[in-house]
Structure formats: C-alpha cells, structure tokens
Scaffold this motif. Structure first.
Motif: not given
Length: 279
Positions: A10-14, A23-25
């Motif tokens: 999944a694409r996330i915002r850290e 980034r991807r998680d």
C-alpha cells in the motif's frame, strides 16, 4: 487469477515531526474464507465464514473442524479450493471445500452460527457444561516444564513470525516440545485462526492428540483458544498477555496449565501450576 498472499502493498504518507514522505508499506492481508463441507451422500453445507490472512488455508479448515468437533483428520477425504462455476474467479481461493468420508454432521446441534471475525473468533460459544459433552478433562501429570523453558518461548515464537516482521499486524501461535524446541508457528490476523492453522497442521501430520506439548500465543488467552487447545489435547497454554476469566475457568475445570503475562523472566500461572517445576 492471482492467489492472495499474506501481505499486501500500500502507498502511505509517513509523518515524522513535520517531515512528510511518501512510501510503500506492507499490510497484513485480511480476506474472507468460506469453509464448505461436502458429504459422501452429496450433501453440501457452508459451516464457517472467517476473516483470515491467506496462507495455510487447508490447515485452517482442518483445525477449525477438529476444534469444533465436526470432523477429525480420519473423517476428511480431501481438502481443496472450490472451483464451482457459481464463484467469481477472485473468490475461488477464498472458498475451501472439505470432502468428508461420511455424511455432513448435524450442524444445528452446535447451537451457533459459524460466522467468525478475525478479531474475536466465533461468538455465542457454548458453556463449559456443553463442552463436557465432547471433551474429557486432560489427565494429570506431565509434561514437567522448567521456568527457563517458559521464559524462552516468547522469543522463540517471535523468531518464527516472518510475516509479522514485515507488517507488525499479525497474531501467532507456536507449538513447542516440553524442552522448548519449536515445532511449528502459524500467523494470522485472528488469534483463533492462528491456533486453528497450528491444530490443522498437527491433525494433517497425524500428531494429535498433542500430549506433552506447549502452545504459545502472541496475544491474550481467550476461552476459544483454550477450547481449541483442549480439543487438541495440549496440556500447557502460554500467552504474552492476560487470560479471560472464562479461559481460567476452563483451564481449571479441564486440567490445563494456563500461563499469562509471559514476558522476560516473569509470568503468572493461573491454573495447573503442578506442571511447572519451581523447586
């Protein structure tokens, strides 16, 4: 058709302070699985729909059926993913068909609907009196367990949690010998599913009953986990977190050893303390 795996990208915002990066998680996959029984007489029934992490699905089905007293390993002719034409292609790896050597058992007698969740397991469980109708108390004695063996179980379990290392979002159940040797670990979004997978592995390998073994779970010890341990003949159940009151009642009434808050070199023994060698 792509077979679902235990993790999903999944694409996330850290956020870190006020810094932001994309980034991807890796997420723990959670999808429904339907367990269907096909009797030798042609009868077909759905017995459970559970939210689970894909992987070891046949063990999950076999362990669930054993734990609920529906079918043992000797009763099962085959287990396979369903290829019925009424299912969409993406659903076929989420439906498991268990073909029995005999008829489908009487499901209404179980006094529940087998619709389960990954969070809390099957709801409306039968009471301890009902459990006596299909499970006998475990015999007293063995295996004698040293505190040092207990203290080593959490780290040994964690070392076998490959998917947890990627996602941080899965429960685990581990089967150990009395000397602490790790035999198998199974992971799932549902703590009860992880135990079912482990029991199913044991059943399909001809290991049941599991006298002389220890079960270690990564979360709390619920009534349902204790019920599954009892059905599999596991005399010692250990948990990182707390047990429920009904889990303790079951352990005491049926002769299981129950250890909770097992962290570092500390733990609480709630039942069956005679199996723990402290002198």
């Amino acid at each position: 058709m792509t077979r679902p795996g235990p993790t999903t990208r999944a694409r996330i915002r850290e956020l870190s302070g006020r810094a932001v990066r994309e980034r991807r998680d890796d997420l723990a996959t959670e999808e429904p699985m339907e367990i269907r029984l096909h009797g030798a007489d042609g009868t077909r029934k759905t017995v459970a729909i559970t939210m689970r992490t894909p992987g070891h699905d046949f063990e999950l089905a076999a362990g669930f059926l054993h734990g609920e007293g529906l079918a043992g390993a000797a009763d099962i002719a085959s287990i396979a993913y369903c290829t019925d034409e009424d299912l969409a292609p993406e659903e076929r790896y989420n439906t498991v068909t268990v073909r029995l050597r005999g008829p489908v058992p009487d499901l209404p007698a179980l006094e529940r609907h087998f619709v389960t969740s990954s969070a809390c397991g099957v709801c409306g469980s039968a009471g301890l009196d009902r459990l006596h109708e299909r499970c006998d108390p475990l015999p007293p004695g063995g295996p004698p367990i040293s505190p040092e063996v207990l203290y080593g179980l959490p780290d040994a379990l964690r070392a076998g949690q490959g998917v947890f290392g990627k996602t941080g979002g899965l429960h685990a159940a581990g089967l150990f010998a009395a000397d602490g040797t790790r035999l198998a670990v199974r992971e799932d979004v549902g703590r009860h599913n992880a135990v079912d997978k482990l029991v199913g592995w044991s059943a399909m390998a001809g290991r049941l009953p599991l006298a002389g073994h220890l079960l270690m779970v990564s979360g709390r010890a619920s009534y349902e986990i204790m019920q599954k341990a009892l059905a599999a003949g596991v005399p010692v159940v250990c948990a990182v977190s707390a047990p429920s009151s009904l889990a303790v009642d079951l352990a005491r009434e049926f002769g299981l050893t129950l250890v909770g808050f097992l962290r570092g070199e500390r733990c609480n023994v709630y039942a069956g303390h005679e199996r723990i060698l402290v002198e």
